[in-house]
Structure formats: structure tokens, C-alpha cells
Design an enzyme around this catalytic site. Structure first.
Site, PDB file in Angstrom:
ATOM      1  N   ARG A 177       0.858  -1.179   0.000  1.00 39.19           N
ATOM      2  CA  ARG A 177       0.000   0.000   0.000  1.00 39.19           C
ATOM      3  C   ARG A 177       0.900   1.237   0.000  1.00 39.19           C
ATOM      4  O   ARG A 177       2.031   1.188   0.482  1.00 39.19           O
ATOM      5  CB  ARG A 177      -0.904  -0.006   1.232  1.00 39.19           C
ATOM      6  N   LYS A 202      -2.152  -2.246   7.593  1.00 36.44           N
ATOM      7  CA  LYS A 202      -3.602  -2.126   7.764  1.00 36.44           C
ATOM      8  C   LYS A 202      -4.160  -3.284   8.577  1.00 36.44           C
ATOM      9  O   LYS A 202      -5.120  -3.132   9.339  1.00 36.44           O
ATOM     10  CB  LYS A 202      -4.259  -2.078   6.381  1.00 36.44           C
ATOM     11  N   HIS A 275      -3.462   3.113  -6.275  1.00 33.99           N
ATOM     12  CA  HIS A 275      -3.729   1.790  -5.683  1.00 33.99           C
ATOM     13  C   HIS A 275      -3.866   0.711  -6.760  1.00 33.99           C
ATOM     14  O   HIS A 275      -3.784  -0.485  -6.462  1.00 33.99           O
ATOM     15  CB  HIS A 275      -4.993   1.842  -4.823  1.00 33.99           C
ATOM     16  N   ARG A 278      -1.066  -1.888  -6.866  1.00 37.16           N
ATOM     17  CA  ARG A 278      -1.191  -3.042  -5.960  1.00 37.16           C
ATOM     18  C   ARG A 278      -2.084  -4.116  -6.575  1.00 37.16           C
ATOM     19  O   ARG A 278      -1.749  -5.307  -6.538  1.00 37.16           O
ATOM     20  CB  ARG A 278      -1.740  -2.558  -4.621  1.00 37.16           C
ATOM     21  N   HIS A 301      -2.979  -9.229   2.517  1.00 39.21           N
ATOM     22  CA  HIS A 301      -4.438  -9.155   2.447  1.00 39.21           C
ATOM     23  C   HIS A 301      -5.063  -9.674   3.740  1.00 39.21           C
ATOM     24  O   HIS A 301      -4.523 -10.569   4.385  1.00 39.21           O
ATOM     25  CB  HIS A 301      -4.957  -9.974   1.264  1.00 39.21           C
ATOM     26  N   TYR A 310       2.010 -18.132  10.094  1.00 40.92           N
ATOM     27  CA  TYR A 310       2.827 -18.780  11.116  1.00 40.92           C
ATOM     28  C   TYR A 310       3.684 -19.903  10.540  1.00 40.92           C
ATOM     29  O   TYR A 310       4.092 -20.810  11.265  1.00 40.92           O
ATOM     30  CB  TYR A 310       1.916 -19.322  12.234  1.00 40.92           C
TER      31      TYR A 310
END
Length: 330
Positions: A177, A202, A275, A278, A301, A310
Site C-alpha cells: 500500500r 492495515k 492503488h 497493488r 491481504h 505462522y
């Protein structure tokens, strides 16, 4: 800045787009010339004729060099094969396939052999093959369009043109972003290896992104001229050493896009904002075979697979290395 230096910077910033070489035979040239003459006589804009000829070369190359047929000899099944070729081999988007479809209707009409394609056109209409694709909130930027935008910025008279073009190129490489790139600080950047930690996201999830070797070379040169160079200082700075405003870089991008629209190089109905880079990067990575779960993680996202968040560090490093390899061969 000397012209030679500016050209070197431009060569580093622009994406290396690989295009399949087309063998332009005398027969292909003949059809292109006939089409060009007809369209010019119709008063069509030169920029439109040029883009149509580029697509027409792909079609003529396929039917003459691949199928061994002249355009007037094609059957409905041959047109189906051509659009499958666009989809699977050339990786042409659905919206661009529609442009090919519209072009072929014009091509066969102006060369007075519409009966050849008529059955395919009617069949496609019945089966809604090329129905207008719903316009998304923003259209995606592809590599070719991004190069035009970068060149427009580089050729501007702005004092910050190199910095601004570099920000936009890094947005493409990382898929970040705008705020994520502008918030980068020295402590977030490994300028030896082109690796960046995106912290204030975000989704509140830290992630790691990479850039191409060309972008990295320019970054190393650019940071030498920063007013402030402490670990807590911003990577991209204004003349006082502060953070570059999002409104500024958005306006630089918007101005370049609008100029290209006025020149007929970008369709005026395309909704291109900063944007869009992206969105375009996501499409580009997916088209190049990067697994969707890796793309979700790389772009940060909200819907990214939690198992990837993880994942073991080795698996994450392999994912980043895969994307770095793609950047190197662009």
C-alpha cells in the site's frame, strides 16, 4: 542531471517485459498494410491504429505461422483455438481478450470478408463469451502501462521526479500500500539484500517484502542524498527530511495517467489510481504461477491463509526467494 545518467536511471526503473517474438512475414505485412490503409481512411486516431496493429500482428502470426492458414480460410473452431491460445499461452486477461474480439470483428468487416467470422461472432454472443466485464472499483495496472507512467514521470520537469518514480517502482515490486512504502524507515530496510520489513500495516501484521536488483541499485544511490540518515528517519524524504505525503505521490501518479489518457495511450474509461499498482501486482504474480496463498501473505491481504502467517521461517524465505527470482527476470 546529464542525459546519459537519466537514461541509465530510466533503464533501471522500467520493467523488463518479455514479449514473444513475432515473425512478420511478407503475407502478414500485406494484411497489416491493408488494415492500416482502411482505418486511416476512416479517420481513426493514430494511437488507436497502432494498438490495433499490435494485436492484429498476434492474430496474423497465429493463423499464418501456427495454423498455416490465411485469415479468410479460418473456421469457427480456429477462432476458438486462437482465443484459447491467448488465454493459456500468452496469458492475456479476459478484458484484453474482449479487445481482440472487437478488433477481429472490425478487421474482417473493413477487409470485406465478415462472413468468415460471422458464425463465431453469433455463437460468442449466444454463449456470452465476451460480454462486457464488470468494471471493478479500480482497474489494474500492468507492466506495460506502468512503464509508460514511469517514463512520463521521469521526463517531467519535477525536481523530485527520480524519487517519485522510485517510490512507484517500489510499490510495484513490493505490492505494498502507498502508506506502507512512505512509512518505511532506515531501520526497516536491508539495502544490502533488498529486503524490507513492513511494520505499520492495515491488518496489524508485520510482513517482509523484496525488490528487484534494478530498484535496489537506484535506492542505494538515492539514499546518499537524503537530508537525514538515522535509523528512525524515513527512507523517502522531502526537502526537509520529513515523510513524503501520500497526497503528493498520488497526485504525481494521477497527473502522469491523465497526460497518457490525453495522448490516447491509456483508454479514458480506465479507472487508474495509484492503488491500481497493488491490484496489478497481485494479478501479475498470480499470472506468473505464484500460489495464491503466497500472494495473499506477500501483499498482506486480510483474507490471507493463517497457516502461512505462522509458517516456518524456511518456508517464508523460500517464498520470498521465489518472488525475488521473478523480479530478476522481468
Amino acid at each position: 542531471m546529464r542525459e546519459k545518467e537519466l537514461k541509465h536511471i530510466e533503464n533501471l526503473l522500467l520493467l523488463k517485459v518479455k514479449k514473444e517474438k513475432i515473425e512478420e512475414t511478407d503475407k502478414i505485412k500485406e494484411y497489416l498494410k491493408r488494415f492500416e490503409d482502411e482505418r486511416r481512411f476512416d479517420g481513426i486516431k493514430e494511437s488507436t491504429i497502432k494498438s490495433d496493429l499490435d494485436r492484429l500482428r498476434v492474430f496474423l502470426d497465429y493463423c499464418i505461422n501456427y495454423l498455416g492458414k490465411n485469415p479468410e480460410e479460418l473456421k469457427t473452431s480456429d477462432f476458438v483455438k486462437f482465443f484459447n491460445y491467448l488465454d493459456t499461452v500468452r496469458k492475456v486477461s479476459k478484458s484484453s481478450q474482449r479487445k481482440y474480439f472487437l478488433l477481429l470483428k472490425v478487421f474482417y468487416r473493413v477487409l470485406r470478408m465478415y462472413n468468415v467470422i460471422q458464425e463465431f461472432v453469433e455463437e460468442s454472443k449466444d454463449r456470452k463469451r465476451f460480454a462486457r466485464i464488470e468494471i471493478q472499483h479500480y482497474d489494474a495496472v500492468d507492466a506495460e502501462m506502468l512503464n509508460m507512467i514511469l517514463k512520463k514521470i521521469i521526463e517531467s520537469g519535477s525536481r523530485t521526479r527520480i524519487r517519485d518514480a522510485l517510490i512507484i517502482r517500489l510499490l510495484w515490486d513490493t505490492g505494498c500500500r502507498v502508506s506502507e512504502v512512505l512509512n518505511l524507515k532506515y531501520k526497516d530496510c536491508d539495502l544490502d539484500n533488498g529486503i524490507f520489513k513492513i511494520r505499520n500495516t492495515k491488518t496489524h501484521e508485520e510482513r517482509t517484502v523484496v525488490c528487484s536488483s534494478d530498484t535496489l541499485e537506484l535506492l542505494r544511490n538515492y539514499v546518499q542524498f537524503n537530508v537525514r540518515q538515522g535509523s528512525d528517519d524515513y527512507l523517502f524524504q522531502n526537502s526537509q527530511g520529513g515523510r513524503v505525503r501520500k497526497e503528493w505521490i498520488s497526485e504525481v501518479f494521477r497527473k502522469a495517467v491523465n497526460e497518457l489518457k490525453e495522448e490516447g495511450k491509456i483508454p479514458k474509461n480506465r479507472r487508474i489510481v495509484i492503488h491500481s499498482i497493488r491490484h496489478g501486482r497481485a494479478v501479475d504474480l498470480l499470472n506468473k504461477g505464484v500460489p495464491i496463498d503466497i500472494v495473499k501473505e506477500y501483499l498482506g491481504h486480510k483474507s490471507m491463509n493463517t497457516t502461512l502467517i505462522y509458517a516456518h521461517s524456511k518456508e517464508r524465505a523460500e517464498s520470498l526467494e521465489f518472488i525475488k527470482k521473478l523480479l530478476r527476470i522481468q
